[in-house]
Design a protein around this motif. Structure first.
Motif, PDB file in Angstrom:
ATOM      1  N   MET A   1      15.566 -28.259  -0.281  1.00  0.00           N
ATOM      2  CA  MET A   1      14.969 -29.250   0.587  1.00  0.00           C
ATOM      3  C   MET A   1      13.485 -28.931   0.773  1.00  0.00           C
ATOM      4  SD  MET A   1      16.302 -30.432   4.247  1.00  0.00           S
ATOM      5  CE  MET A   1      15.194 -30.120   5.567  1.00  0.00           C
ATOM      6  N   MET A   2      12.638 -29.888   0.447  1.00  0.00           N
ATOM      7  CA  MET A   2      11.198 -29.682   0.539  1.00  0.00           C
ATOM      8  C   MET A   2      10.744 -29.718   1.988  1.00  0.00           C
ATOM      9  SD  MET A   2       9.733 -31.727  -2.753  1.00  0.00           S
ATOM     10  CE  MET A   2       8.077 -31.179  -2.507  1.00  0.00           C
ATOM     11  N   GLY A   3       9.771 -28.891   2.262  1.00  0.00           N
ATOM     12  CA  GLY A   3       9.181 -28.830   3.585  1.00  0.00           C
ATOM     13  C   GLY A   3       7.694 -28.576   3.460  1.00  0.00           C
ATOM     14  N   THR A   4       7.060 -28.317   4.582  1.00  0.00           N
ATOM     15  CA  THR A   4       5.627 -28.054   4.600  1.00  0.00           C
ATOM     16  C   THR A   4       5.374 -26.581   4.336  1.00  0.00           C
ATOM     17  OG1 THR A   4       5.296 -29.843   6.175  1.00  0.00           O
ATOM     18  CG2 THR A   4       3.526 -28.233   5.990  1.00  0.00           C
ATOM     19  N   ILE A   5       4.373 -26.328   3.523  1.00  0.00           N
ATOM     20  CA  ILE A   5       3.965 -24.964   3.193  1.00  0.00           C
ATOM     21  C   ILE A   5       2.476 -24.839   3.483  1.00  0.00           C
ATOM     22  CG2 ILE A   5       3.636 -23.307   1.314  1.00  0.00           C
ATOM     23  CD1 ILE A   5       6.133 -24.455   0.009  1.00  0.00           C
ATOM     24  N   LEU A   6       2.099 -23.756   4.149  1.00  0.00           N
ATOM     25  CA  LEU A   6       0.692 -23.410   4.326  1.00  0.00           C
ATOM     26  C   LEU A   6       0.392 -22.254   3.393  1.00  0.00           C
ATOM     27  CD1 LEU A   6       0.078 -23.502   8.171  1.00  0.00           C
ATOM     28  CD2 LEU A   6      -0.716 -25.111   6.458  1.00  0.00           C
ATOM     29  N   ALA A   7      -0.750 -22.305   2.746  1.00  0.00           N
ATOM     30  CA  ALA A   7      -1.116 -21.240   1.806  1.00  0.00           C
ATOM     31  C   ALA A   7      -2.576 -20.879   2.005  1.00  0.00           C
ATOM     32  CB  ALA A   7      -0.877 -21.700   0.371  1.00  0.00           C
ATOM     33  N   GLY A   8      -2.878 -19.620   1.773  1.00  0.00           N
ATOM     34  CA  GLY A   8      -4.254 -19.143   1.868  1.00  0.00           C
ATOM     35  C   GLY A   8      -4.523 -18.114   0.789  1.00  0.00           C
ATOM     36  N   HIS A   9      -5.771 -18.010   0.410  1.00  0.00           N
ATOM     37  CA  HIS A   9      -6.190 -17.089  -0.645  1.00  0.00           C
ATOM     38  C   HIS A   9      -6.838 -15.847  -0.047  1.00  0.00           C
ATOM     39  CE1 HIS A   9      -5.737 -19.841  -4.142  1.00  0.00           C
ATOM     40  NE2 HIS A   9      -5.771 -20.725  -3.166  1.00  0.00           N
ATOM     41  N   PHE A  10      -6.569 -14.722  -0.676  1.00  0.00           N
ATOM     42  CA  PHE A  10      -7.204 -13.459  -0.340  1.00  0.00           C
ATOM     43  C   PHE A  10      -7.649 -12.810  -1.644  1.00  0.00           C
ATOM     44  CE2 PHE A  10      -4.404 -14.076   3.318  1.00  0.00           C
ATOM     45  CZ  PHE A  10      -5.236 -13.754   4.379  1.00  0.00           C
ATOM     46  N   GLN A  11      -8.563 -11.855  -1.534  1.00  0.00           N
ATOM     47  CA  GLN A  11      -9.058 -11.176  -2.731  1.00  0.00           C
ATOM     48  C   GLN A  11      -8.230  -9.951  -3.109  1.00  0.00           C
ATOM     49  OE1 GLN A  11     -11.487 -12.154  -4.880  1.00  0.00           O
ATOM     50  NE2 GLN A  11     -11.374 -14.018  -3.680  1.00  0.00           N
ATOM     51  N   LEU A  12      -7.671  -9.278  -2.112  1.00  0.00           N
ATOM     52  CA  LEU A  12      -7.037  -7.994  -2.369  1.00  0.00           C
ATOM     53  C   LEU A  12      -5.558  -7.984  -2.000  1.00  0.00           C
ATOM     54  CD1 LEU A  12      -9.846  -5.768  -0.819  1.00  0.00           C
ATOM     55  CD2 LEU A  12      -9.535  -6.335  -3.231  1.00  0.00           C
ATOM     56  N   GLN A  13      -4.814  -7.147  -2.696  1.00  0.00           N
ATOM     57  CA  GLN A  13      -3.393  -6.986  -2.397  1.00  0.00           C
ATOM     58  C   GLN A  13      -3.194  -6.449  -0.981  1.00  0.00           C
ATOM     59  OE1 GLN A  13      -0.645  -7.836  -4.326  1.00  0.00           O
ATOM     60  NE2 GLN A  13       0.480  -7.343  -2.466  1.00  0.00           N
ATOM     61  N   ASP A  14      -4.082  -5.561  -0.521  1.00  0.00           N
ATOM     62  CA  ASP A  14      -3.978  -5.031   0.844  1.00  0.00           C
ATOM     63  C   ASP A  14      -4.085  -6.148   1.879  1.00  0.00           C
ATOM     64  OD1 ASP A  14      -3.730  -2.506  -0.211  1.00  0.00           O
ATOM     65  OD2 ASP A  14      -5.808  -1.908   0.204  1.00  0.00           O
ATOM     66  N   GLU A  15      -4.925  -7.137   1.607  1.00  0.00           N
ATOM     67  CA  GLU A  15      -5.061  -8.269   2.530  1.00  0.00           C
ATOM     68  C   GLU A  15      -3.779  -9.100   2.551  1.00  0.00           C
ATOM     69  OE1 GLU A  15      -9.814  -9.228   2.285  1.00  0.00           O
ATOM     70  OE2 GLU A  15      -8.554  -9.854   0.598  1.00  0.00           O
ATOM     71  N   ILE A  16      -3.154  -9.257   1.405  1.00  0.00           N
ATOM     72  CA  ILE A  16      -1.873  -9.977   1.323  1.00  0.00           C
ATOM     73  C   ILE A  16      -0.809  -9.223   2.120  1.00  0.00           C
ATOM     74  CG2 ILE A  16       0.022 -10.594  -0.246  1.00  0.00           C
ATOM     75  CD1 ILE A  16      -2.233 -12.586  -0.420  1.00  0.00           C
ATOM     76  N   ASP A  17      -0.777  -7.908   1.959  1.00  0.00           N
ATOM     77  CA  ASP A  17       0.199  -7.095   2.695  1.00  0.00           C
ATOM     78  C   ASP A  17      -0.010  -7.215   4.201  1.00  0.00           C
ATOM     79  OD1 ASP A  17       1.226  -6.290   0.240  1.00  0.00           O
ATOM     80  OD2 ASP A  17       0.125  -4.378   0.236  1.00  0.00           O
ATOM     81  N   ALA A  18      -1.261  -7.197   4.643  1.00  0.00           N
ATOM     82  CA  ALA A  18      -1.562  -7.339   6.074  1.00  0.00           C
ATOM     83  C   ALA A  18      -1.160  -8.731   6.567  1.00  0.00           C
ATOM     84  CB  ALA A  18      -3.042  -7.090   6.327  1.00  0.00           C
ATOM     85  N   ALA A  19      -1.407  -9.743   5.749  1.00  0.00           N
ATOM     86  CA  ALA A  19      -1.028 -11.111   6.135  1.00  0.00           C
ATOM     87  C   ALA A  19       0.489 -11.235   6.234  1.00  0.00           C
ATOM     88  CB  ALA A  19      -1.586 -12.115   5.128  1.00  0.00           C
ATOM     89  N   ARG A  20       1.198 -10.644   5.299  1.00  0.00           N
ATOM     90  CA  ARG A  20       2.667 -10.680   5.331  1.00  0.00           C
ATOM     91  C   ARG A  20       3.177 -10.019   6.614  1.00  0.00           C
ATOM     92  NH1 ARG A  20       6.805 -11.565   1.840  1.00  0.00           N
ATOM     93  NH2 ARG A  20       5.472 -11.851   0.042  1.00  0.00           N
ATOM     94  N   GLN A  21       2.623  -8.856   6.969  1.00  0.00           N
ATOM     95  CA  GLN A  21       3.033  -8.165   8.195  1.00  0.00           C
ATOM     96  C   GLN A  21       2.710  -8.999   9.440  1.00  0.00           C
ATOM     97  OE1 GLN A  21       1.195  -4.290   8.059  1.00  0.00           O
ATOM     98  NE2 GLN A  21       2.542  -3.569   6.425  1.00  0.00           N
ATOM     99  N   ALA A  22       1.544  -9.618   9.457  1.00  0.00           N
ATOM    100  CA  ALA A  22       1.151 -10.434  10.610  1.00  0.00           C
ATOM    101  C   ALA A  22       2.041 -11.672  10.732  1.00  0.00           C
ATOM    102  CB  ALA A  22      -0.317 -10.837  10.496  1.00  0.00           C
ATOM    103  N   LEU A  23       2.415 -12.258   9.599  1.00  0.00           N
ATOM    104  CA  LEU A  23       3.312 -13.414   9.638  1.00  0.00           C
ATOM    105  C   LEU A  23       4.704 -12.984  10.128  1.00  0.00           C
ATOM    106  CD1 LEU A  23       2.189 -15.225   6.358  1.00  0.00           C
ATOM    107  CD2 LEU A  23       1.987 -16.131   8.691  1.00  0.00           C
ATOM    108  N   HIS A  24       5.162 -11.798   9.719  1.00  0.00           N
ATOM    109  CA  HIS A  24       6.437 -11.256  10.232  1.00  0.00           C
ATOM    110  C   HIS A  24       6.358 -11.111  11.744  1.00  0.00           C
ATOM    111  CE1 HIS A  24       8.861 -10.415   6.716  1.00  0.00           C
ATOM    112  NE2 HIS A  24       7.835  -9.849   6.112  1.00  0.00           N
ATOM    113  N   ALA A  25       5.243 -10.518  12.218  1.00  0.00           N
ATOM    114  CA  ALA A  25       5.065 -10.300  13.657  1.00  0.00           C
ATOM    115  C   ALA A  25       5.027 -11.627  14.421  1.00  0.00           C
ATOM    116  CB  ALA A  25       3.790  -9.506  13.914  1.00  0.00           C
TER     117      ALA A  25
END
Length: 184
Positions: A1-25
């Motif tokens: 089932m399709m839904g809304t997705i928000l996406a953002g770009h980062f330069q580094l893998q560390d930034e992606i990891d921090a974003a993933r943790q913040a989204l979990h929080a």
């Protein structure tokens, strides 16, 4: 089932990891979050032999332009070769024609490249997604503002809203060639 997705770009893998943790929080489950490296345009390997399309969008006039240049150069080269035949012998017109065809095709190719005429309908196209690390999160109407706030706070750029499906952390229907709908 399709839904809304928000996406953002980062330069580094560390930034992606921090974003993933913040989204979990912020209350998003791991299954709702997808992150991956987005290749530069033309390198998505969505077309069987490789690349993104069967034919490069700007190359529609190339065969005709090269043939025209090669024909004109070949005629001129053969004429010059015929004039020099007493010195070069019977191969003069043949070599002159081949060399002229080659130079003519190169000249016509350079001329077409410099013309840079936009493709029909290409003027209104959204710019392609930039390459780099992309994180996406499936949101609802109630959780969209929270996800957007997290991504903005962490410095995500080229924020976009899309329709799609993230299943077990995989944005299954992501199309790298689709025009991004940027979030203001």
């Amino acid at each position: 089932m399709m839904g809304t997705i928000l996406a953002g770009h980062f330069q580094l893998q560390d930034e992606i990891d921090a974003a993933r943790q913040a989204l979990h929080a912020a209350g998003f489950a791991d299954q709702q979050i997808s992150s991956f490296f987005l290749n530069p345009p033309g390198q998505h390997d969505t077309f069987g032999p490789g690349g993104d399309r069967a034919r490069s969008p700007g190359a529609k006039d190339t065969p005709a332009g090269l043939a025209k240049g090669a024909a004109a150069g070949g005629v001129i080269g053969a004429a010059v070769g015929a004039v020099t035949a007493p010195v070069t012998g019977p191969l003069g017109p043949v070599v002159g024609g081949l060399l002229g065809a080659h130079v003519g095709s190169l000249y016509s190719f350079a001329e077409m490249k410099e013309a840079g005429a936009p493709e029909a309908g290409g003027e209104n196209r959204a710019p392609p997604r930039p390459p780099g690390m992309l994180i996406a999160v499936a949101v609802t109407a109630q959780s969209e503002a929270a996800a957007l706030a997290v991504l903005r706070r962490l410095g995500a750029h080229h924020l976009e809203r899309a329709e799609g499906t993230i299943v077990a952390g995989d944005w299954r229907d992501f199309d790298p060639l689709s025009a991004p709908r940027l979030v203001a």
